[in-house]
Enzyme design. Structure first.
Site, PDB file in Angstrom:
ATOM      1  N   LYS A 118      39.224  65.260  35.542  1.00 54.68           N
ATOM      2  CA  LYS A 118      38.504  65.436  36.802  1.00 54.68           C
ATOM      3  C   LYS A 118      39.472  65.679  37.979  1.00 54.68           C
ATOM      4  CE  LYS A 118      34.278  64.219  35.191  1.00 54.68           C
ATOM      5  NZ  LYS A 118      34.482  64.089  33.738  1.00 54.68           N
TER       6      LYS A 118
HETATM    7  C1  LIG Z   1      33.672  64.335  32.649  1.00 56.53           C
HETATM    8  C2  LIG Z   1      34.285  64.262  31.336  1.00 56.53           C
HETATM    9  C3  LIG Z   1      33.828  65.055  30.269  1.00 56.53           C
HETATM   10  C4  LIG Z   1      32.640  65.966  30.387  1.00 56.53           C
HETATM   11  O1  LIG Z   1      32.862  67.033  31.273  1.00 56.53           O
HETATM   12  P1  LIG Z   1      31.620  67.837  31.870  1.00 56.53           P
HETATM   13  O2  LIG Z   1      32.193  68.777  32.846  1.00 56.53           O
HETATM   14  O3  LIG Z   1      30.735  66.798  32.521  1.00 56.53           O
HETATM   15  O4  LIG Z   1      30.939  68.489  30.733  1.00 56.53           O
HETATM   16  C5  LIG Z   1      34.505  64.964  29.065  1.00 56.53           C
HETATM   17  N1  LIG Z   1      35.539  64.128  28.898  1.00 56.53           N
HETATM   18  C6  LIG Z   1      35.994  63.346  29.897  1.00 56.53           C
HETATM   19  C7  LIG Z   1      37.134  62.430  29.637  1.00 56.53           C
HETATM   20  C8  LIG Z   1      35.393  63.395  31.144  1.00 56.53           C
HETATM   21  O5  LIG Z   1      35.844  62.611  32.127  1.00 56.53           O
END
Ligand SMILES: *Cc1c(COP(=O)(O)O)cnc(C)c1O
Length: 504
Positions: A118
């Site tokens: 993120k």
């Molecule tokens: C947010 C997240 C996901 C999923 O990503 P999206 O964009 O919501 O599909 C997968 N793995 C981790 C570790 C995340 O933090």
């Protein structure tokens, strides 16, 4: 480049406005009026660039109301401090033993300040927002409301802490995030931050935040306090756009490491929750990045696997808490953007799907749309056992540790190859550091984690992987807990007002 809504005809707006508003007032998401293209020559030109330059180059195509200088500056401030010499590296290249035909590049997207992917979006979004405020002449303070299933919360807090003219409030499901994730959030410093646990699961939390966004009365109340609401969730265009970049960047890295030649096609597999990360890969493909199939990897909740396989999106089902909490999601908000693009921008149909989903918890897409999706997407899921086995297998074979989310993707990638016999080179999006999910990772390796506290677990993983524990995690046990607020899901609005009042 202008932005429009997925649900009704609105006057096209600039990207700065789209980034500030987050969600369109009709409930739709902002999408670019058209998808820009990138030529192979342009991809070639990315090769010698550093990551922040690649970012500015790709973002120029979408954020045309920002200057070249602004984009370079935002990208440098966001990515140059990342904890690795070459930004967003390909961690390992797994050679398939049996065939020698295939190679897999794992893109480690978690070298930012919170050790989760993120950061790739949330380190740059606050800077884009801050500029956007100046561009539109906004004098109000922005209040960022976030619903998090774990990683977004901390990444958003780290991005927005003490950014002038902004405040940030993060809601997370009580007991629905890992211990380390919780500690990361509740120790967040900054004069403009609030962190609150909600008694409920992630969907309750997200629904609560969406309700606040749709509540005219609270908007008025906040306006009186000189506050305007905005979101940093993955529905915000300012988060999605920067994610497109790393698919270009890793394609280029695959060329540099001689796994592919310019123009070769790759499969991309993404562990999916809210459908943001894989949607970014979809945009990259539509722009002209040579991607063959987009492989949507889900966990035990596999609502998206069912959707892609049957054409029916049905959230009326049991909700499992899994060892991949960031994918424990029954409403994949960004799917709406895909429906928009793949219906050729049919706002009436998209609106109808979303209203039906709201009213009945499910909708069915038509055959033509299903056919379009079949040409681009492959979807499957990994069970809890398969996820753990994958962690162990990859470790045993390569002495390389992946976290649970990344393991879901690798497991699905293997299923895809077996089922389709397509051994094209593959890119796996690695979305979290294994150090963020220590207990699950240690259990998968057959090590008993029960007798070790969280920090002893970090050390044990460091020993096993021969990698150093990320500093931001290692320091957590010395950090002070600053946020112990817990509320019911019905109380979220009240909590927002309380926070804003306390900020006066
Ligand atoms: C947010 C997240 C996901 C999923 O990503 P999206 O964009 O919501 O599909 C997968 N793995 C981790 C570790 C995340 O933090």
């Amino acid at each position: 480049m202008k932005y429009i809504s997925t649900r009704s005809k609105i006057d096209p707006i600039n990207s700065a406005d789209a980034i500030l508003q987050g969600l369109s007032t009709d409930g739709g998401l902002f999408v670019p009026e058209e998808i820009p293209s990138v030529t192979l020559q342009e991809i070639k030109e990315l090769i010698p660039m550093k990551y922040s330059e690649r970012t500015a180059t790709i973002l120029q195509k979408f954020l045309t109301d920002y200057t070249d200088f602004e984009l370079h500056e935002c990208a440098e401030l966001a990515y140059d401090p990342f904890d690795i010499p070459s930004k967003v590296p390909l961690a390992i290249l797994i050679r398939d033993k049996d065939t020698e035909k295939s190679s897999t590049g794992v893109i480690e997207l978690w070298h930012g300040p919170t050790s989760a992917f993120k950061d790739m979006a949330l380190q740059i979004l606050p800077r884009l927002m801050n500029l956007a405020l100046k561009k539109v002449g906004e004098t109000k303070n922005i209040l960022i409301l976030v619903a998090t299933s774990g990683d977004t919360g901390k990444a958003a807090l780290a991005g927005f802490a003490d950014v002038p003219q902004t405040k940030i409030m993060v809601f997370y499901p009580d007991g629905g995030v890992s211990k380390i994730q919780r500690l990361q959030m509740v120790t967040q410093t900054g004069n403009n931050v609030n962190v609150t646990a909600v008694r409920g699961n992630f969907d309750d939390t997200q629904t609560g935040v969406k309700k606040i966004f749709g509540d005219e009365k609270i908007r008025e109340e906040l306006a009186k306090l000189n506050i305007k609401l905005s979101s940093a969730n993955s529905i915000n265009w300012g988060r999605l756009a920067p994610q497109i970049v790393y698919y270009f960047s890793s394609y280029v890295e695959m060329i540099k490491s001689k796994q592919i030649k310019l123009g070769d096609k790759l499969n991309v597999v993404v562990p999916t929750g809210n459908f943001g990360n894989i949607l970014a890969a979809y945009y990259a493909k539509r722009m002209g990045l040579p991607i063959k199939n987009l492989i949507c990897a889900s966990n035990k909740n596999h609502i998206l696997t069912d959707f892609f396989q049957t054409g029916i999106y049905n959230r009326n089902r049991f909700f499992y808490k899994t060892i991949t909490p960031s994918m424990d999601i029954l409403i994949s908000s960004n799917l709406e953007r895909l429906l928009y693009h793949e219906t050729g921008g049919d706002i009436n149909r998209v609106k109808n799907f979303m209203e039906t989903l709201n009213a009945t918890g499910k909708y069915k897409i038509d055959d033509d749309l299903k056919n379009n999706l079949d040409k681009i997407f492959y979807a499957d899921f990994a069970t809890e056992e398969e996820t753990s086995e994958t962690i162990k297998n990859i470790y045993d074979e390569f002495k390389y540790l992946v976290d649970t989310h990344t393991a879901v993707a690798i497991s699905v990638a293997e299923k895809y190859r077996k089922k389709t016999n397509d051994y094209s080179p593959m890119l796996v999006a690695s979305t979290a550091s294994p150090f963020k999910f220590t207990t699950s990772v240690l259990n998968a390796l057959g090590k008993s984690a029960e007798n070790l506290d969280d920090f002893a677990q970090l050390d044990e993983l460091g020993f096993l992987s021969r990698r150093r524990v990320p500093k931001n995690l290692d320091n957590l046990n010395r950090a002070k807990i600053l946020h112990e607020n817990v509320c019911d899901k019905e109380e979220m609005t009240e909590q927002v007002l309380k926070f804003v009042e306390s900020q006066k």
